[in-house]
Enzyme design. Structure first.
Site, PDB file in Angstrom:
ATOM      1  N   CYS A   1     -16.886  69.126 -25.176  1.00 13.43           N
ATOM      2  CA  CYS A   1     -18.156  68.509 -24.797  1.00 13.43           C
ATOM      3  C   CYS A   1     -18.988  69.341 -23.802  1.00 13.43           C
ATOM      4  O   CYS A   1     -19.620  70.299 -24.207  1.00 13.43           O
ATOM      5  CB  CYS A   1     -17.884  67.101 -24.274  1.00 13.43           C
TER       6      CYS A   1
ATOM      7  N   GLU B   1     -13.952  63.823 -29.056  1.00 17.43           N
ATOM      8  CA  GLU B   1     -13.529  63.688 -27.653  1.00 17.43           C
ATOM      9  C   GLU B   1     -13.211  62.215 -27.406  1.00 17.43           C
ATOM     10  O   GLU B   1     -13.865  61.333 -27.959  1.00 17.43           O
ATOM     11  CB  GLU B   1     -14.668  64.121 -26.708  1.00 17.43           C
TER      12      GLU B   1
ATOM     13  N   LYS C   1     -10.021  70.512 -20.690  1.00 15.88           N
ATOM     14  CA  LYS C   1     -11.460  70.748 -20.434  1.00 15.88           C
ATOM     15  C   LYS C   1     -11.655  71.501 -19.112  1.00 15.88           C
ATOM     16  O   LYS C   1     -11.192  71.050 -18.056  1.00 15.88           O
ATOM     17  CB  LYS C   1     -12.163  69.399 -20.387  1.00 15.88           C
TER      18      LYS C   1
HETATM   19  O1  LIG Z   1     -23.474  67.754 -21.380  1.00 15.46           O
HETATM   20  C1  LIG Z   1     -23.821  66.611 -21.650  1.00 15.46           C
HETATM   21  O2  LIG Z   1     -25.000  66.264 -21.627  1.00 15.46           O
HETATM   22  C2  LIG Z   1     -22.813  65.566 -22.028  1.00 15.46           C
HETATM   23  C3  LIG Z   1     -21.424  65.993 -21.699  1.00 15.46           C
HETATM   24  C4  LIG Z   1     -20.405  64.942 -21.858  1.00 15.46           C
HETATM   25  O3  LIG Z   1     -20.697  63.826 -22.208  1.00 15.46           O
HETATM   26  C5  LIG Z   1     -19.002  65.250 -21.624  1.00 15.46           C
HETATM   27  O4  LIG Z   1     -18.675  66.343 -21.187  1.00 15.46           O
HETATM   28  O5  LIG Z   1     -18.161  64.381 -21.896  1.00 15.46           O
END
Ligand SMILES: O=C(O)CCC(=O)C(=O)O
Length: 272
Positions: free
Chosen positions: A149, A38, A108
């Protein structure tokens, strides 16, 4: 398959050149698919997204990754970059085939908005817009489902991909030092067990100078929940051979998908 835990700096051109070098390295090592993390062309942070954003597939990163996929004859899941589209910016993954063609684009769906006092506060929705589409692609060997993510926290998305016939779920991600140690491995293993699929999480390498420090530890999990390959904190490529027979065997031996009592779930969920 190669999961490329890339070192990301604030220099977009350096990030791009490094990504191309690593794609070439993965192809030379025999991988048929290479996955970037990401936010690989920019440091992760709401203050950076608009500055590093590009149109897809018009932008420089799309163009160069397409060439890298073609020259190295490898599928590339190009992690995510901020995508500019009209007035909106999305956190977007692209997938390129061995001919350099764009075969999938995923924005996303679940934006990372959390607030843990004394831990981490982050609000992607300050600058990003959410996508609204589930996206899959095939490479002739397996069907893949895409998430980014925070999406890995949502079992619904993973289950939809299982329903759509996916055997591999890919989540470019960048967890942090608060949630990472607790949840990164747990969530990827959980989605693997839920869906009886291979699950891949690909993160940027740790950079303690960055404003947002990636937990790193990219990993590949098999359908039984076994971590078959995992990186440390440094820049590194991890590899695994995904044996689709394991997907078949797991689904046959523990047939939870066919044993779901959907008639009960629906009854319980219905308002009286
Ligand atoms: O869910 C998490 O703890 C981290 C998610 C995150 O960093 C993101 O979505 O970029």
């Amino acid at each position: 398959m190669a999961a490329i835990q890339l070192k990301v700096s604030s220099n977009k051109m350096d990030n791009l050149m490094n990504a191309i070098k690593k794609i070439e390295e993965a192809a030379k090592a025999g991988a048929n698919i290479a996955i970037l993390p990401e936010s690989w062309n920019t440091p992760y942070g709401t203050e950076y997204f608009s500055k590093y954003a590009e149109e897809i597939p018009k932008g420089m990163c799309s163009n160069q990754i397409s060439i890298a996929a073609k020259e190295n004859e490898i599928f590339v899941v190009a992690g995510s970059i901020p995508e500019k589209c009209g007035h909106n910016i999305y956190n977007t993954t692209t997938v390129w085939n061995q001919d350099g063609q764009l075969v999938a684009k995923y924005r996303k769906i679940h934006l990372f908005d959390i607030d843990i006092p004394g831990g981490i506060t982050f609000k992607e929705s300050d600058t990003l817009s959410p996508g609204n589409e589930f996206v899959t692609f095939s490479n002739g060997i397996a069907k893949f489902g895409l998430g980014i993510c925070y999406d890995v926290r949502f079992t619904e998305l993973a289950n939809i991909y299982r329903q759509k016939g996916c055997s591999v779920l890919i989540y470019p991600g960048s967890f942090n030092k608060t949630t990472g140690p607790l949840h990164w491995e747990l969530l990827h293993r959980a989605r693997a067990v839920d869906t009886q699929s291979f699950v891949v999480g690909v993160a940027p390498a740790e950079d303690i100078e960055a404003s947002y420090v990636s937990h790193a530890h990219s990993l590949i999990v098999d359908p039984m929940g076994i971590v078959i390959s995992q990186a440390g904190k440094e820049e590194e490529i991890i590899y695994a051979k995904l044996d689709m027979e394991i997907v078949k065997a797991t689904r046959c031996q523990i047939p939870v998908f066919d044993q779901r009592r959907t008639e009960l779930y629906e009854t319980i969920q219905k308002p009286s």
